[in-house]
Design a protein around this motif. Sequence first.
Motif, PDB file in Angstrom:
ATOM      1  N   VAL A 286     -18.817   9.680   6.179  1.00  0.00           N
ATOM      2  CA  VAL A 286     -19.520   8.648   5.425  1.00  0.00           C
ATOM      3  C   VAL A 286     -18.520   7.926   4.541  1.00  0.00           C
ATOM      4  N   GLY A 287     -18.928   6.768   4.045  1.00  0.00           N
ATOM      5  CA  GLY A 287     -18.033   5.979   3.209  1.00  0.00           C
ATOM      6  C   GLY A 287     -16.831   5.520   4.009  1.00  0.00           C
ATOM      7  N   ARG A 288     -15.720   5.318   3.323  1.00  0.00           N
ATOM      8  CA  ARG A 288     -14.444   4.958   3.954  1.00  0.00           C
ATOM      9  C   ARG A 288     -14.557   3.684   4.798  1.00  0.00           C
ATOM     10  N   VAL A 289     -15.454   2.794   4.439  1.00  0.00           N
ATOM     11  CA  VAL A 289     -15.625   1.573   5.235  1.00  0.00           C
ATOM     12  C   VAL A 289     -14.372   0.721   5.215  1.00  0.00           C
ATOM     13  N   PRO A 290     -13.798   0.377   4.054  1.00  0.00           N
ATOM     14  CA  PRO A 290     -12.579  -0.454   4.080  1.00  0.00           C
ATOM     15  C   PRO A 290     -11.394   0.269   4.707  1.00  0.00           C
ATOM     16  N   GLU A 291     -11.304   1.584   4.481  1.00  0.00           N
ATOM     17  CA  GLU A 291     -10.175   2.338   5.037  1.00  0.00           C
ATOM     18  C   GLU A 291     -10.244   2.374   6.563  1.00  0.00           C
ATOM     19  N   LEU A 292     -11.426   2.644   7.098  1.00  0.00           N
ATOM     20  CA  LEU A 292     -11.569   2.674   8.555  1.00  0.00           C
ATOM     21  C   LEU A 292     -11.388   1.280   9.145  1.00  0.00           C
ATOM     22  N   ALA A 293     -11.832   0.265   8.402  1.00  0.00           N
ATOM     23  CA  ALA A 293     -11.647  -1.111   8.877  1.00  0.00           C
ATOM     24  C   ALA A 293     -10.165  -1.452   8.974  1.00  0.00           C
ATOM     25  N   LEU A 294      -9.377  -1.011   7.986  1.00  0.00           N
ATOM     26  CA  LEU A 294      -7.938  -1.257   8.033  1.00  0.00           C
ATOM     27  C   LEU A 294      -7.313  -0.551   9.230  1.00  0.00           C
ATOM     28  N   ALA A 295      -7.647   0.733   9.399  1.00  0.00           N
ATOM     29  CA  ALA A 295      -7.078   1.488  10.515  1.00  0.00           C
ATOM     30  C   ALA A 295      -7.472   0.868  11.851  1.00  0.00           C
ATOM     31  N   THR A 296      -8.714   0.432  11.954  1.00  0.00           N
ATOM     32  CA  THR A 296      -9.181  -0.176  13.204  1.00  0.00           C
ATOM     33  C   THR A 296      -8.462  -1.492  13.469  1.00  0.00           C
ATOM     34  N   SER A 297      -8.256  -2.278  12.413  1.00  0.00           N
ATOM     35  CA  SER A 297      -7.554  -3.557  12.606  1.00  0.00           C
ATOM     36  C   SER A 297      -6.112  -3.329  13.042  1.00  0.00           C
ATOM     37  N   LEU A 298      -5.478  -2.286  12.500  1.00  0.00           N
ATOM     38  CA  LEU A 298      -4.121  -1.955  12.934  1.00  0.00           C
ATOM     39  C   LEU A 298      -4.114  -1.529  14.398  1.00  0.00           C
ATOM     40  N   TRP A 299      -5.134  -0.778  14.783  1.00  0.00           N
ATOM     41  CA  TRP A 299      -5.228  -0.368  16.189  1.00  0.00           C
ATOM     42  C   TRP A 299      -5.383  -1.594  17.104  1.00  0.00           C
ATOM     43  N   GLU A 300      -6.207  -2.532  16.685  1.00  0.00           N
ATOM     44  CA  GLU A 300      -6.404  -3.731  17.504  1.00  0.00           C
ATOM     45  C   GLU A 300      -5.114  -4.524  17.635  1.00  0.00           C
ATOM     46  N   ARG A 301      -4.333  -4.597  16.539  1.00  0.00           N
ATOM     47  CA  ARG A 301      -3.048  -5.290  16.625  1.00  0.00           C
ATOM     48  C   ARG A 301      -2.098  -4.553  17.563  1.00  0.00           C
ATOM     49  N   ALA A 302      -2.150  -3.229  17.513  1.00  0.00           N
ATOM     50  CA  ALA A 302      -1.297  -2.448  18.405  1.00  0.00           C
ATOM     51  C   ALA A 302      -1.646  -2.728  19.863  1.00  0.00           C
ATOM     52  N   CYS A 303      -2.929  -2.831  20.159  1.00  0.00           N
ATOM     53  CA  CYS A 303      -3.357  -3.115  21.539  1.00  0.00           C
ATOM     54  C   CYS A 303      -2.863  -4.492  21.997  1.00  0.00           C
ATOM     55  N   GLU A 304      -2.696  -5.402  21.048  1.00  0.00           N
ATOM     56  CA  GLU A 304      -2.216  -6.747  21.391  1.00  0.00           C
ATOM     57  C   GLU A 304      -0.709  -6.783  21.593  1.00  0.00           C
ATOM     58  N   GLY A 305      -0.028  -5.651  21.349  1.00  0.00           N
ATOM     59  CA  GLY A 305       1.392  -5.585  21.637  1.00  0.00           C
ATOM     60  C   GLY A 305       2.285  -5.398  20.442  1.00  0.00           C
ATOM     61  N   GLU A 306       1.713  -5.238  19.240  1.00  0.00           N
ATOM     62  CA  GLU A 306       2.533  -5.097  18.027  1.00  0.00           C
ATOM     63  C   GLU A 306       2.405  -3.674  17.500  1.00  0.00           C
ATOM     64  N   ARG A 307       3.491  -2.940  17.514  1.00  0.00           N
ATOM     65  CA  ARG A 307       3.453  -1.550  17.031  1.00  0.00           C
ATOM     66  C   ARG A 307       3.103  -1.520  15.549  1.00  0.00           C
ATOM     67  N   GLN A 308       2.249  -0.562  15.166  1.00  0.00           N
ATOM     68  CA  GLN A 308       1.777  -0.449  13.795  1.00  0.00           C
ATOM     69  C   GLN A 308       2.017   0.967  13.281  1.00  0.00           C
ATOM     70  N   VAL A 309       2.182   1.083  11.954  1.00  0.00           N
ATOM     71  CA  VAL A 309       2.358   2.387  11.309  1.00  0.00           C
ATOM     72  C   VAL A 309       1.421   2.442  10.110  1.00  0.00           C
ATOM     73  N   LEU A 310       0.659   3.531  10.013  1.00  0.00           N
ATOM     74  CA  LEU A 310      -0.248   3.736   8.883  1.00  0.00           C
ATOM     75  C   LEU A 310       0.017   5.113   8.295  1.00  0.00           C
ATOM     76  N   MET A 311       0.428   5.147   7.031  1.00  0.00           N
ATOM     77  CA  MET A 311       0.671   6.407   6.334  1.00  0.00           C
ATOM     78  C   MET A 311      -0.492   6.651   5.376  1.00  0.00           C
ATOM     79  N   ILE A 312      -1.133   7.815   5.501  1.00  0.00           N
ATOM     80  CA  ILE A 312      -2.348   8.128   4.750  1.00  0.00           C
ATOM     81  C   ILE A 312      -2.058   9.293   3.816  1.00  0.00           C
ATOM     82  N   GLY A 313      -2.132   9.044   2.509  1.00  0.00           N
ATOM     83  CA  GLY A 313      -1.864  10.074   1.515  1.00  0.00           C
ATOM     84  C   GLY A 313      -3.096  10.430   0.721  1.00  0.00           C
ATOM     85  N   GLY A 314      -3.022  11.526   0.012  1.00  0.00           N
ATOM     86  CA  GLY A 314      -4.137  11.957  -0.825  1.00  0.00           C
ATOM     87  C   GLY A 314      -4.060  13.448  -1.070  1.00  0.00           C
TER      88      GLY A 314
END
Length: 730
Positions: A286-314
Motif C-alpha cells: 500500500v502507499g508508495r504511489v510516487p515511489e512506484l511511479a518513479l520506478a515504473t517510469s525508469l523501467w519504461e525508459r529502459a525498455c525504450e533503450g536507455e539504461r537506468q539505475v535506481l538506488m533505494i535507501g532506508g
Amino acid sequence: MQVSFLGPFEVDGADGSVTLGGPKERTLLALLALRANEVVSTSQLIEGMWGDQPPVSAVKTVHGNVARVRRTLAAAGIEDVLVTKEPGYLLRVDRERIDAVRFERQARAGRLALERGDPETADRELTAGLGLWRGQALADCRDASEAIAAEAVRLDELRTSAIEDQMEAQLALGHHAAIVGELEALLVREPLRERLWHSLMLALYRSRRQAEALRAYQRARAALVEDLGVEPGPELRELEGAILRSDPDLALVAAPGRGFDALAQPTPDSSSARLVGWASGGPAFVGRVPELALATSLWERACEGERQVLMIGGEPGIGKTRLAAETCVIARDAGARVLYGRCDEGLGVPYQPFVETLRAYIDGCSDAELARSLGRYPGELVRLVPELATRMEHLDPTLQSDPATEQYRLFEAVVEWLGAAAEQCPCAIVLDDLHWAAPPTVILLRHVIRSGRFDRSLIMGTYRQSELVDDHPLAEMLADIHVSAPAPRMERLELSGLDATAVEAFVQTASGHSLGETGRRFAQTVHRETGGNPFFVGEIVHNVLESGATGPDLADRESSEPQWPTDLYIPPAARDVVLRRVSRLTEDAQHVLTTAAVTGAEFEFAVLEQIVDVDREALLEALEEAAGARVVDEVGSDRFAFTHAIARSALYDRLSASRRLRLHGRVADALEQVHASDRDEHLSELAFHCAEANAPQAARYAIEAATGALDRLAFEDAVSICVRGLTAVE
C-alpha cells in the motif's frame, strides 16, 4: 596429483596421501590449489596468509614456504606442478582431479535433471556428488585465511543446496517415508532452510502424518521468527494451506519444475523466483504511489533503450526490497528477464550479488542460448561461476601479467554479459542489501553503472542508509557518481514510513473486512507507534489477527462493527529488529539510548546530560551516532525523539524494575534542576517520573499536575494523573 577440498584439505600422489608441513605451508598450498592453473601473486599469498598485518619478512617467508612445499611434493613423486610465474606462482592441476570440481559438475547435472523431470538421474548424480564429501569443506585450514574461509562457506552452501535437490528428487520418486528421519536430522543443523522444511512437511503429509506436517510448519515459523524476526515465505504458507485443505495435488509426484522454487516463481526460467514470489504472495503493498511511479517510469525508459539505475535507501523494514519486487512484477509481466542477487551480512564474499544473478541467468538458459549471451569474454565469467565451464567447453580465464588487469577484464566480462542479455530482452536487475557488499562488489557496481555499452536495463540497488558511514565504499561510490561528469543516469530514493492513510489501508487489506471506528483508531495508534515502518506494522497487525483479537465474529452487537484492541502488543520480532540495530552502536551510544528511553519518547539534551555518566562531548557524539543509525531524530533545538515508539519500548523493556525506578528518580531530579524557572510547564512530566520512582514528592506533583489538567478541562488526564499518584503513595 589429486586435490581434495570437501573435508580436511588433502593432496594425494601416486603413493597415497602427501604429508604436508606446518600451518603456513598448508595454507599456502591451499591458496594456490583454490586457484589452480591461475597465477597467484606473492602479494595475494601474503594477504591470504596474514591478512592486513603481515610480518616484515613476509615475502621471504612466502619464498621459503614455496621451497619447502616443492620439496614435500617432490618427495611424494609430484614434480613440476608448482612453478614460478610473475608476479607469483602457479599450481598445475588437472581439474578433473579436484574433488570440488567433480562435485559441482554432478550437483549441477542433478539440478538440471530435476528441472527436466528426471528424478532418477537427478538422484543418481546428486548421490554420487555428495558421496565425495568427507566433512566440512577445508575443515582444517578455513580459520587460517579469509580467502579459504570464503571458499569453504561457498562449498558448504553448494552442498546444502545439493542435499535439498536430492530430497526433492526423493520426493518425486515416492520415497517420502524413507527421508523423514534424514530431513529431521538435517534441520537440527540447518533450522533456517525453508526448502528443507518444505520437503519435511510434504514428506510427512504423504506419509499420512498430516498433524505432524502442520506441527512442522509451526516449528519452522518459530525458528524463523526467533532467529531472524521474519515469517515463513509464501511457499511454506501456501503449503500449510494446502495441507489444511487436504489438497489432492499434494498426493501427486511433483511434475517437472513443481518444487519449492516453482511455488515462488511465476515463470520456469525466472531468476527472481523468491523476489517476485514474495511480491505476489507477501503482505499488502500500500502507499508508495510516487515511489512506484518513479520506478515504473525508469523501467519504461529502459525498455525504450536507455539504461537506468535506481538506488533505494532506508531503514530496516521500510520496504526497499518490496518496492524493487513490485517493480520487477511489472517488468516480468511485460516480458522482461528479472535477475536477483543479494549480499549476506558478515560474509563479505566478493561480487556476491553479481555471482547470484549470473548463476541464476545461466540456470535459466539453454546451452544454445547461453552460447549466444555471454558476450566477448565468457572465459572470465568462470571466475565468478566455475560451473559455467561444465556447460561450455574450452572456457578458461585469460591469465594476465598483473591482478589489476585481470580484475579489469573480469569487470568488462560482466558488462559484456549484461549487454548481451539485454539484447535478447529488457532486464530488471536487483542487487539487494548493498550495505553488506564487500569493497570489490562496490567497485564492480561502479564499473557497471559507468559503462555505456549496454542498455535496455533497469538496475535497482537497495541499502540501509543508517549503515552507510562516511567511509563506507557504497557511500563513497554514490557520492562520486553523483558529482561525476558525464554522470550516468541514476536516481536515488530515500524511503520513509507509510502515512496514516496507507497504514489504515494496510490494516484493512490484511484483515479482509472494513475497519469501523475502532479499527481506524487502532490503525492510527499503529501508525503513531511504528512511524509507518511496514515491517513493524505487519508484525503488529499479524499478531492481532493471529490471536483472534478482532474480526467480523467479534463485532459489537449494537454497531455491527468489528472491534479492535486499544492497547498494542509489540511482537518480539519487531523489538529484535530495533535491538539488533542498537547492538551495532558503541557502548556509550547504547548507554545513552537506554537512559533516554526512560526519559520519554522525546527528550531534552540538557535533561539527559544530568543523568548519563558521560561527558558533554561524548553525549553529543552518542546522539549523533544514534541519529545516523535512525534510532533517534533531532526534532528541535537540543531536543530529540525516538524514530518509533517501538524503539523506545524495546530499550525500556529490557531494563530491570529496580533500574527503571532509580532512573525515573534521576529524571525527576534533572527536570527539577533544569526547569526550576518554568517548573509549572513540566508538572505532568514531573508527576509521571516521580510516580514511577515512588518518590516522596509524587503525591504533591500529582495534585499540582491534576489541578492544571482540570483548569484546561482535560478531565481524563486529571483522573489518570491522580490514579498514578495514588498508586505511588500506596
